[in-house]
Structure formats: C-alpha cells, structure tokens
Design a protein around this motif. Structure first.
Motif, PDB file in Angstrom:
ATOM      1  N   PRO A 128      89.899   8.380 -18.258  1.00 12.27           N
ATOM      2  CA  PRO A 128      89.240   9.192 -19.281  1.00 12.27           C
ATOM      3  C   PRO A 128      90.173  10.259 -19.848  1.00 12.27           C
ATOM      4  O   PRO A 128      91.091  10.734 -19.180  1.00 12.27           O
ATOM      5  CB  PRO A 128      88.059   9.817 -18.530  1.00 12.27           C
ATOM      6  N   CYS A 129      89.923  10.636 -21.073  1.00 15.22           N
ATOM      7  CA  CYS A 129      90.641  11.732 -21.736  1.00 15.22           C
ATOM      8  C   CYS A 129      89.959  11.981 -23.063  1.00 15.22           C
ATOM      9  O   CYS A 129      89.909  11.084 -23.915  1.00 15.22           O
ATOM     10  CB  CYS A 129      92.112  11.391 -21.960  1.00 15.22           C
ATOM     11  N   ASN A 130      89.436  13.173 -23.263  1.00 12.14           N
ATOM     12  CA  ASN A 130      88.714  13.469 -24.500  1.00 12.14           C
ATOM     13  C   ASN A 130      89.595  13.406 -25.737  1.00 12.14           C
ATOM     14  O   ASN A 130      89.110  13.128 -26.834  1.00 12.14           O
ATOM     15  CB  ASN A 130      88.077  14.859 -24.415  1.00 12.14           C
ATOM     16  N   LEU A 133      90.068   9.402 -25.845  1.00  7.79           N
ATOM     17  CA  LEU A 133      88.784   8.695 -25.902  1.00  7.79           C
ATOM     18  C   LEU A 133      87.677   9.753 -25.912  1.00  7.79           C
ATOM     19  O   LEU A 133      87.187  10.152 -24.853  1.00  7.79           O
ATOM     20  CB  LEU A 133      88.645   7.771 -24.688  1.00  7.79           C
ATOM     21  N   SER A 136      84.829  11.092 -23.117  1.00  6.78           N
ATOM     22  CA  SER A 136      85.044  10.500 -21.794  1.00  6.78           C
ATOM     23  C   SER A 136      85.302  11.540 -20.720  1.00  6.78           C
ATOM     24  O   SER A 136      85.245  11.241 -19.529  1.00  6.78           O
ATOM     25  CB  SER A 136      86.216   9.508 -21.841  1.00  6.78           C
ATOM     26  N   GLY A 137      85.601  12.789 -21.119  1.00  8.07           N
ATOM     27  CA  GLY A 137      85.836  13.848 -20.139  1.00  8.07           C
ATOM     28  C   GLY A 137      87.285  14.287 -20.095  1.00  8.07           C
ATOM     29  O   GLY A 137      88.178  13.644 -20.658  1.00  8.07           O
ATOM     30  N   CYS A 138      87.510  15.400 -19.429  1.00  7.19           N
ATOM     31  CA  CYS A 138      88.863  15.945 -19.250  1.00  7.19           C
ATOM     32  C   CYS A 138      89.151  16.040 -17.762  1.00  7.19           C
ATOM     33  O   CYS A 138      88.808  17.034 -17.108  1.00  7.19           O
ATOM     34  CB  CYS A 138      88.988  17.317 -19.899  1.00  7.19           C
ATOM     35  N   HIS A 156      86.548  20.980 -22.934  1.00  9.73           N
ATOM     36  CA  HIS A 156      86.776  19.598 -23.349  1.00  9.73           C
ATOM     37  C   HIS A 156      88.240  19.189 -23.252  1.00  9.73           C
ATOM     38  O   HIS A 156      88.540  17.993 -23.258  1.00  9.73           O
ATOM     39  CB  HIS A 156      86.291  19.395 -24.780  1.00  9.73           C
TER      40      HIS A 156
END
Length: 330
Positions: A128-130, A133, A136-138, A156
C-alpha cells in the motif's frame, strides 16, 4: 517493464501534440528517475515523448538582472555556469551535492523538479501507498520512517521531496514556466507543490499535459552571499536527511534580509518564513539565529523514528546562518 511507445519531439508544440491528453504518457528528458520507476513497475507509461532535443537548454541573464534557466539544461551545466556560481552560489552547491557526475550529466532542471519521492513504500510497488495507490494507506507512519517528513505532513502521507536543487530555488523565489496546448503559464515554485492534505497523489499544480519550459530566478543581490548545506548518512551522493539553503545580508550587525529554505523535512521544499521573520531586523548573533530556528521548527510534528530531525535541523540552520553572519562585511 511494461511495453511502451517512444516518440521524439522537435519543438515544444510538437511535444505537446505528441503527449496530447493521454494520462498514461510521459515526457522523457534525462530519465534518471522515470526510467528507474519504470523498471520497478511503479511508473507504467504507455508512451514516452523524448524532449531532450528541444531548444530549452540555455541559461540567460534576464533584463531585470535575474536568470532564466531552460528546462533541459543539465544539472552539470547548471552547476558549472559562471552566472549561477557568482549570483546564486547556493544553487550551484545544491546541484553538486545532489548526485554523481554521471547523473548530473544526464539529469535536467525540469526533471529534477518533477522527481518523485524515494520513500521505500512508494518505490516498492507491491504494498500500500497513498501516493501510488490512493486510499490504500501510508505504512510509513507505523513502519520505517526515519528519513520522512517532520513538517507539513498529514495522516495520509509522510514522504519527503528528494530534490536538493529545488530547495535552493525555493529560497530565491524561483518561478516555473510551462507550456500547454492552451498556451503558456507560470507558477511560483512555492505553489508548484501543493500541501499533502488528503491527496498525496497530487504532486504538482501543473495542468494536465503541461511541459515545464524553464525556471526564472528574480534578481536577488542577497543570493550572492548564499550557501547550501546537506546532511546525509554517507559522505557521497546520498539523499539528504536534512538540508538548508540560506542567504544573509547583514549591515552594521543587523540582519537586513534573510532567505532560508529547508530540504528533506517535508513533501516539498520548505520555505522557512517564520525563521526569516524572526531574524529580519534583529541582531546577527548566534542567539538570534537559534531563536529563528526554534520559531520555524515549533510547527514540527515528528514521528517516533524521525524525531532526531528536529534538533538536527535546528543545529544545521543555526550553524549555517551563524557562518554567513560571521562572514558578512564589517
């Protein structure tokens, strides 16, 4: 690597037409960042428009007495240019600190401004990586964040901007010129990178399809007495864990003008306005420089693993400003 098309542009109008409105096409100049991201699958353009041969490779003194720097000027040529070295020495020092000679020979001014974060969660491509993506979260917030932001971050994203060059440009009020199919435009560098907020995937305020054509530095006599200082975890060609570009005009022991920008502490080059206000009009002493640094860093919100950056940046700013004050004409 995803299969992609390749076309070479002969002029700015042709480059804009080749890119069109395709959100999956990209301009290619030096490629020192983009190609790496393509190899890992983080960047997956369907078409590259090569702009290296566009007539944007000159550095010129403006009528007002500043500098106009073309977008395809290489970092090596920028750092070596006599007008840059004499008028804005911190800019030359920042570029030289940024990469090896081989990379500087390929990398361009426009590409340097648009390089993307080196956060390991962003460049991983699998998790995940805001920024990569959205939504999706940090994972950096709860994970590895030693080199991440302490100023201007959000829940974020806590990634930092990697450019050394942009820190010096921020200190001197650079203006970015760009071209679009609807005509040319300009953005102050201070507005090029929007705050992270809840949209970290929006990395610049450039219109879709825009092509950076150059950077203008307004005349700034104070910049002739400027310096860039970078702290990194190894001595040679590592990304900063903290940096600063500063310029100081002292007359009769009083600070008449100060420019200060910080790097590796936020998602964009961080202009230290609070520190500038605190120092301007006051004595050019170590105590005043310390108070100015504290005024800026009062807004810092470090995570457990990068809290060291606050005293690091405090010491860096104080040392740099004090050195400039001590070297001022008496």
């Amino acid at each position: 690597m995803r299969e992609f098309g390749y076309e070479r542009a002969a002029d700015v109008e042709g480059a804009l037409a080749l890119l069109g409105t395709d959100p999956e096409a990209r301009y290619l100049a030096g490629g020192t960042n983009l190609v790496d991201l393509m190899k890992t699958g983080v960047a997956r353009p369907v078409r590259l428009v090569d702009i290296r041969e566009l007539p944007l490779d000159r550095i010129e003194v403006t009528e007002a007495g500043g500098l106009r720097i073309g977008a395809t000027v290489t970092n090596s040529d920028l750092a070596a240019h006599p007008e840059v070295r004499s008028r804005y020495p911190a800019l030359a020092q920042a570029v030289l600190a940024g990469a090896s000679g081989q990379l500087r020979t390929m990398a361009t001014v426009g590409g340097n401004l648009l390089q993307r974060t080196r956060c390991a969660y962003f460049t991983d491509g699998a998790g995940p990586c805001n920024k990569r993506l959205p939504g999706s979260g940090c994972p950096a917030i709860e994970g590895e964040h030693r080199n991440h932001a302490v100023l201007g971050a959000s829940g974020h994203c806590v990634a930092t901007h990697p450019s050394d060059m942009a820190v010096a440009l921020a200190a001197f009020d650079a203006v970015v010129s760009y071209a679009t199919a609807d005509g040319p435009g300009e953005l102050p560098l201070a507005e090029l990178y929007p705050p992270v907020g809840d949209t970290p995937q929006v990395e610049t305020a450039l219109p879709p399809g825009a092509l950076i054509t150059g950077v203008t530095l307004p005349p700034a006599p104070v910049a002739a007495r400027s310096r860039y200082r970078k702290v990194r975890e190894r001595a040679s060609y590592a990304f900063a864990i903290g940096s600063a570009a500063a310029a100081l005009d002292v007359q009769g022991g009083v600070v008449r003008e100060v420019r200060l920008a910080l790097g590796a502490v936020a998602s964009r080059p961080w202009r230290a306005r609070a520190a500038e206000r605190a120092l301007t009009g006051g004595p050019a002493t170590e105590e005043a420089c310390t108070a100015a640094a504290d005024a800026e860093l009062a807004a810092a919100r470090p995570l457990p693993g990068n809290a060291y950056k606050v005293p690091l940046m405090r010491n860096l700013v104080v040392a740099l400003l004090t050195e400039l004050a001590e070297e001022a004409p008496r």
